[in-house]
Enzyme design. Sequence first.
Site, PDB file in Angstrom:
ATOM      1  N   CYS A  66      20.068  26.432 -12.638  1.00  0.00           N
ATOM      2  CA  CYS A  66      20.133  26.087 -14.063  1.00  0.00           C
ATOM      3  C   CYS A  66      20.379  27.320 -14.920  1.00  0.00           C
ATOM      4  CB  CYS A  66      18.827  25.409 -14.481  1.00  0.00           C
ATOM      5  SG  CYS A  66      18.795  24.955 -16.229  1.00  0.00           S
TER       6      CYS A  66
ATOM      7  N   CYS B 299      14.484  27.318 -12.245  1.00  0.00           N
ATOM      8  CA  CYS B 299      15.260  26.604 -11.234  1.00  0.00           C
ATOM      9  C   CYS B 299      16.531  27.400 -10.954  1.00  0.00           C
ATOM     10  CB  CYS B 299      15.602  25.195 -11.725  1.00  0.00           C
ATOM     11  SG  CYS B 299      14.137  24.225 -12.121  1.00  0.00           S
TER      12      CYS B 299
ATOM     13  N   CYS C 157      20.596  14.703 -26.854  1.00  0.00           N
ATOM     14  CA  CYS C 157      19.820  15.451 -25.857  1.00  0.00           C
ATOM     15  C   CYS C 157      19.158  16.627 -26.566  1.00  0.00           C
ATOM     16  CB  CYS C 157      20.752  15.925 -24.744  1.00  0.00           C
ATOM     17  SG  CYS C 157      19.930  16.961 -23.520  1.00  0.00           S
TER      18      CYS C 157
ATOM     19  N   CYS D 141      13.552  28.744 -21.051  1.00  0.00           N
ATOM     20  CA  CYS D 141      12.725  27.965 -20.117  1.00  0.00           C
ATOM     21  C   CYS D 141      12.049  28.916 -19.141  1.00  0.00           C
ATOM     22  CB  CYS D 141      13.579  26.966 -19.345  1.00  0.00           C
ATOM     23  SG  CYS D 141      12.591  25.798 -18.373  1.00  0.00           S
TER      24      CYS D 141
ATOM     25  N   CYS E  58      24.434  19.049 -18.264  1.00  0.00           N
ATOM     26  CA  CYS E  58      23.107  19.360 -17.707  1.00  0.00           C
ATOM     27  C   CYS E  58      23.088  20.757 -17.087  1.00  0.00           C
ATOM     28  CB  CYS E  58      22.754  18.399 -16.574  1.00  0.00           C
ATOM     29  SG  CYS E  58      22.657  16.703 -17.053  1.00  0.00           S
TER      30      CYS E  58
ATOM     31  N   GLU F  69      19.930  24.623 -28.325  1.00  0.00           N
ATOM     32  CA  GLU F  69      21.097  23.772 -28.302  1.00  0.00           C
ATOM     33  C   GLU F  69      20.674  22.313 -28.235  1.00  0.00           C
ATOM     34  OE1 GLU F  69      23.670  25.232 -25.263  1.00  0.00           O
ATOM     35  OE2 GLU F  69      23.858  27.139 -26.319  1.00  0.00           O
TER      36      GLU F  69
HETATM   37  N1  SAH Z   1      13.039  21.029 -17.669  1.00  0.00           N
HETATM   38  C1  SAH Z   1      13.226  19.606 -17.582  1.00  0.00           C
HETATM   39  C2  SAH Z   1      14.210  19.114 -18.609  1.00  0.00           C
HETATM   40  C3  SAH Z   1      15.645  19.552 -18.391  1.00  0.00           C
HETATM   41  S1  SAH Z   1      16.530  18.196 -17.835  1.00  0.00           S
HETATM   42  C4  SAH Z   1      13.614  19.231 -16.166  1.00  0.00           C
HETATM   43  O1  SAH Z   1      13.857  20.108 -15.363  1.00  0.00           O
HETATM   44  O2  SAH Z   1      13.618  18.054 -15.828  1.00  0.00           O
HETATM   45  C5  SAH Z   1      17.923  18.922 -17.193  1.00  0.00           C
HETATM   46  C6  SAH Z   1      18.362  18.223 -15.914  1.00  0.00           C
HETATM   47  O3  SAH Z   1      19.556  18.881 -15.476  1.00  0.00           O
HETATM   48  C7  SAH Z   1      17.349  18.392 -14.788  1.00  0.00           C
HETATM   49  O4  SAH Z   1      17.256  17.212 -14.040  1.00  0.00           O
HETATM   50  C8  SAH Z   1      17.956  19.492 -13.940  1.00  0.00           C
HETATM   51  O5  SAH Z   1      17.559  19.366 -12.600  1.00  0.00           O
HETATM   52  C9  SAH Z   1      19.432  19.281 -14.139  1.00  0.00           C
HETATM   53  N2  SAH Z   1      20.218  20.500 -13.988  1.00  0.00           N
HETATM   54  C10 SAH Z   1      19.826  21.771 -14.186  1.00  0.00           C
HETATM   55  N3  SAH Z   1      20.834  22.634 -13.932  1.00  0.00           N
HETATM   56  C11 SAH Z   1      21.895  21.878 -13.572  1.00  0.00           C
HETATM   57  C12 SAH Z   1      23.236  22.182 -13.232  1.00  0.00           C
HETATM   58  N4  SAH Z   1      23.684  23.435 -13.184  1.00  0.00           N
HETATM   59  N5  SAH Z   1      24.053  21.161 -12.940  1.00  0.00           N
HETATM   60  C13 SAH Z   1      23.623  19.890 -13.005  1.00  0.00           C
HETATM   61  N6  SAH Z   1      22.375  19.534 -13.353  1.00  0.00           N
HETATM   62  C14 SAH Z   1      21.510  20.519 -13.621  1.00  0.00           C
END
Ligand code: SAH
Length: 400
Positions: A169, A166, A155, A162, A385, A96
């Site tokens: 996410c 986390c 983006c 991934c 995000c 995406e």
């Molecule tokens: N893998 C990299 C790039 C992804 S950036 C990283 O982790 O930095 C995506 C951003 O969205 C990250 O800062 C992550 O912490 C945040 N994120 C992930 N899941 C989220 C959610 N459910 N709600 C808000 N932000 C989220």
Amino acid sequence: MADRSQILLFGLDRVELAALVDSVGEPGYRAKQLLEAVYRQRVESIEQISTLSQQLRATLAERGVSVGLPRIEQKFVSQDGTVRYLIGFEDGQSVETVWMPEGDGGEAGDGSEAGDEAEDPGAGTSGAKARSEKDEPIAALKRRATQKPGRSTICISSQVGCAVDCRFCLTALLGVKRNLTAGEIVGQVCALLKDQKVSPPEDRINLVFMGMGEPFLNYENFVKASRLLVEEVGIAERRMTVSTAGIVPRINDFGLEKIRPKLAISLNASNDELRTRLMPLNKKWNLEMLMTAAREYPLRAREWITFEYVLLGGVNDAPENAKEVAELLKGMRCKVNLIALNPGPGIEFTTPGAERVAEFQTILRDSGIPAFVRRPRGRDIYAACGQLKRTVEIATAPAP
Ligand code: SAH
């Protein structure tokens, strides 16, 4: 590239294209024509490269060379103008990619402001805007004349799925399927530019590597893609930001790259116990290691590190957490982007209320740390995000 039928122009740089034209006995300037056709004109087939002779087009096709611009498989448009694209590759995998047009003014700290911040660190958003418009009067006039959006953000994804896991996410639920090639990373950008009918540098484009995947676990391809995006596609280096979950050795490597986007680090917790719970990779690279890498990171003039912090109701959003974050970041040239959790199916956390978010922000600011609340974009279409996952499942289901 063992199989000749698999030579894709997307992802090849100047040197590689020069070798390709040389291998078919053509002069060096042909490489330039190919670069122009692929990255600037964004042609879809060799046949469309009108600067090449018919014969050369035929030769390239016989050799199994094709362009490799990724396909747009689906498009979802949000109420706020954000567009989530499902982009498909040669092997049927997809990722995406999100288009965020200039919204209703936005906020400082939103990814869409990335370029202005670089030009005017520490200043208010409106000041930065006024100044950079003044610097580009012709571009601004042109923009007004064509009614094109002046400042949009793309983006992009770096992997299919991934591996980082986390807990908050949605992309993590997919696991990792494979790395994207440099061509597939650049191709996402070119497919969107073509679809939106915009072109840098006339149209101001910000780019964030914040889609699916962990860019620093696909380091070589990510770095090559950044170079191609700057040198061939024409995206300004200072308008690009990469976000990492905290792959410490690669943060160190990244600081040494000649061409590099700005760095963002997903902090998301204020102490090791909490961070390990939310981001299991913290067991391998804990906060001390992460903060050491961040402190030693060689910042360029007018550059700083961004820390992202996802706020999870009742988990990491207390005033004590904000104080711990302030302590961790004390004395660093940095800012914090706060992101209230974007919810999704299978995610057990809740989104804190606006007051709680504001309180967290105030504590950071009172400690001298610039802190911004990132405006969620395209939540209604699962484009915000941490929400990039959904359509992969829809798209891989049998067609109705
Ligand atoms: N893998 C990299 C790039 C992804 S950036 C990283 O982790 O930095 C995506 C951003 O969205 C990250 O800062 C992550 O912490 C945040 N994120 C992930 N899941 C989220 C959610 N459910 N709600 C808000 N932000 C989220």
